[in-house]
Motif scaffolding. Sequence first.
Motif, PDB file in Angstrom:
ATOM      1  N   LEU A   4      41.790  57.272  86.287  1.00  0.00           N
ATOM      2  CA  LEU A   4      41.604  58.634  86.175  1.00  0.00           C
ATOM      3  C   LEU A   4      42.616  59.130  84.764  1.00  0.00           C
ATOM      4  O   LEU A   4      43.367  58.424  84.354  1.00  0.00           O
ATOM      5  CB  LEU A   4      42.590  58.972  87.333  1.00  0.00           C
ATOM      6  CG  LEU A   4      42.984  60.769  87.287  1.00  0.00           C
ATOM      7  CD1 LEU A   4      41.850  61.709  87.310  1.00  0.00           C
ATOM      8  CD2 LEU A   4      44.107  60.883  88.337  1.00  0.00           C
ATOM      9  N   ILE A   5      41.852  59.785  84.088  1.00  0.00           N
ATOM     10  CA  ILE A   5      42.248  60.217  82.682  1.00  0.00           C
ATOM     11  C   ILE A   5      42.235  61.978  82.792  1.00  0.00           C
ATOM     12  O   ILE A   5      41.327  62.366  83.305  1.00  0.00           O
ATOM     13  CB  ILE A   5      41.635  59.806  81.683  1.00  0.00           C
ATOM     14  CG1 ILE A   5      42.366  60.027  80.300  1.00  0.00           C
ATOM     15  CG2 ILE A   5      40.122  60.076  81.418  1.00  0.00           C
ATOM     16  CD1 ILE A   5      42.169  59.101  79.348  1.00  0.00           C
ATOM     17  N   ASP A  12      42.597  48.784  75.599  1.00  0.00           N
ATOM     18  CA  ASP A  12      41.172  48.779  75.797  1.00  0.00           C
ATOM     19  C   ASP A  12      40.586  49.906  76.650  1.00  0.00           C
ATOM     20  O   ASP A  12      39.606  50.754  76.530  1.00  0.00           O
ATOM     21  CB  ASP A  12      40.431  47.643  75.712  1.00  0.00           C
ATOM     22  CG  ASP A  12      40.527  46.988  74.369  1.00  0.00           C
ATOM     23  OD1 ASP A  12      40.891  47.457  73.182  1.00  0.00           O
ATOM     24  OD2 ASP A  12      40.510  45.708  74.250  1.00  0.00           O
ATOM     25  N   ASP A  13      41.103  49.719  77.931  1.00  0.00           N
ATOM     26  CA  ASP A  13      40.731  50.499  78.932  1.00  0.00           C
ATOM     27  C   ASP A  13      40.894  52.035  78.682  1.00  0.00           C
ATOM     28  O   ASP A  13      40.107  52.860  79.047  1.00  0.00           O
ATOM     29  CB  ASP A  13      41.337  50.063  80.345  1.00  0.00           C
ATOM     30  CG  ASP A  13      40.957  48.669  80.694  1.00  0.00           C
ATOM     31  OD1 ASP A  13      39.775  48.206  80.424  1.00  0.00           O
ATOM     32  OD2 ASP A  13      41.437  47.948  81.565  1.00  0.00           O
ATOM     33  N   PHE A  14      42.068  52.183  78.232  1.00  0.00           N
ATOM     34  CA  PHE A  14      42.383  53.670  77.990  1.00  0.00           C
ATOM     35  C   PHE A  14      41.857  54.182  76.821  1.00  0.00           C
ATOM     36  O   PHE A  14      41.104  55.363  77.091  1.00  0.00           O
ATOM     37  CB  PHE A  14      43.888  53.684  77.676  1.00  0.00           C
ATOM     38  CG  PHE A  14      44.353  55.005  77.101  1.00  0.00           C
ATOM     39  CD1 PHE A  14      44.453  55.994  78.009  1.00  0.00           C
ATOM     40  CD2 PHE A  14      44.490  55.347  75.688  1.00  0.00           C
ATOM     41  CE1 PHE A  14      44.977  57.283  77.524  1.00  0.00           C
ATOM     42  CE2 PHE A  14      45.042  56.367  75.183  1.00  0.00           C
ATOM     43  CZ  PHE A  14      45.147  57.347  76.211  1.00  0.00           C
ATOM     44  N   ASN A  15      41.643  53.471  76.065  1.00  0.00           N
ATOM     45  CA  ASN A  15      40.488  54.041  74.804  1.00  0.00           C
ATOM     46  C   ASN A  15      39.285  54.307  75.330  1.00  0.00           C
ATOM     47  O   ASN A  15      38.600  55.256  74.834  1.00  0.00           O
ATOM     48  CB  ASN A  15      40.722  52.913  73.479  1.00  0.00           C
ATOM     49  CG  ASN A  15      42.029  52.510  72.898  1.00  0.00           C
ATOM     50  OD1 ASN A  15      42.895  53.507  73.115  1.00  0.00           O
ATOM     51  ND2 ASN A  15      42.215  51.866  72.089  1.00  0.00           N
ATOM     52  N   GLN A  16      38.559  53.479  76.285  1.00  0.00           N
ATOM     53  CA  GLN A  16      37.317  53.553  76.466  1.00  0.00           C
ATOM     54  C   GLN A  16      37.164  54.949  77.418  1.00  0.00           C
ATOM     55  O   GLN A  16      36.362  55.630  77.288  1.00  0.00           O
ATOM     56  CB  GLN A  16      36.706  52.479  77.276  1.00  0.00           C
ATOM     57  CG  GLN A  16      36.284  51.295  76.543  1.00  0.00           C
ATOM     58  CD  GLN A  16      36.152  50.067  77.276  1.00  0.00           C
ATOM     59  OE1 GLN A  16      36.327  50.133  78.600  1.00  0.00           O
ATOM     60  NE2 GLN A  16      35.885  48.953  76.704  1.00  0.00           N
ATOM     61  N   LYS A  34      35.182  58.327  76.538  1.00  0.00           N
ATOM     62  CA  LYS A  34      34.006  58.711  77.334  1.00  0.00           C
ATOM     63  C   LYS A  34      34.041  60.022  77.974  1.00  0.00           C
ATOM     64  O   LYS A  34      33.255  60.841  78.129  1.00  0.00           O
ATOM     65  CB  LYS A  34      33.885  57.529  78.597  1.00  0.00           C
ATOM     66  CG  LYS A  34      32.747  57.786  79.218  1.00  0.00           C
ATOM     67  CD  LYS A  34      32.432  56.629  79.991  1.00  0.00           C
ATOM     68  CE  LYS A  34      33.500  55.980  80.847  1.00  0.00           C
ATOM     69  NZ  LYS A  34      33.098  54.844  81.782  1.00  0.00           N
ATOM     70  N   LYS A  35      35.385  60.322  78.625  1.00  0.00           N
ATOM     71  CA  LYS A  35      35.668  61.375  79.241  1.00  0.00           C
ATOM     72  C   LYS A  35      36.488  62.590  78.486  1.00  0.00           C
ATOM     73  O   LYS A  35      36.158  63.937  78.815  1.00  0.00           O
ATOM     74  CB  LYS A  35      36.441  60.992  80.428  1.00  0.00           C
ATOM     75  CG  LYS A  35      35.790  60.016  81.178  1.00  0.00           C
ATOM     76  CD  LYS A  35      36.474  59.940  82.560  1.00  0.00           C
ATOM     77  CE  LYS A  35      35.541  58.926  83.487  1.00  0.00           C
ATOM     78  NZ  LYS A  35      36.391  58.410  84.695  1.00  0.00           N
ATOM     79  N   ILE A  36      37.308  62.353  77.556  1.00  0.00           N
ATOM     80  CA  ILE A  36      38.168  63.592  77.347  1.00  0.00           C
ATOM     81  C   ILE A  36      38.183  63.825  75.573  1.00  0.00           C
ATOM     82  O   ILE A  36      38.559  64.823  75.146  1.00  0.00           O
ATOM     83  CB  ILE A  36      39.503  63.646  77.895  1.00  0.00           C
ATOM     84  CG1 ILE A  36      40.246  62.556  77.218  1.00  0.00           C
ATOM     85  CG2 ILE A  36      39.480  63.516  79.202  1.00  0.00           C
ATOM     86  CD1 ILE A  36      41.958  62.706  77.552  1.00  0.00           C
TER      87      ILE A  36
END
Length: 137
Positions: A4-5, A82-86, A90-92
């Motif tokens: 979730l971001i 890396d997960d946060f960056n992706q 991608k989303k925001i």
Amino acid sequence: MKRLIEHNIQAQITNEAPKIRFEIGYQDNFSDDRYLFENTSNNTNNLKFNVIKNGKQFLDIDMKERNVDLFLTEFLNSTKDDDFNQEFKKKIYETVKKELVDFFEFYDQTCIRRGLTLEGEIHKMRKMAGIIPNILK
């Protein structure tokens, strides 16, 4: 657990300078991070931001010449997640970029191109509303 971001941007004009504060929240199986960005300078072109991660000082970063792309790229490079960056990209990413660029356009139209200040507009509106007597026309 699903990743979730989310983000929240608050931007206003204070003392004829842009004041920006925004938050980014990211949650996955391993982390629950909150980033808080606040600009700390009254410069209208080169903004300095203090970034707090989970309540602790994380980073001081500059937005030079209002270059939102470079600013966001520098931030993402400093996170080393890396997960946060992706998820961010991608989303925001595009939404955050658009909201900041739109605010700068609004700021330019309100304060710079028209030669107006926020205080001047408030004073004019108070006169029109009858709150301040219109002695000097």
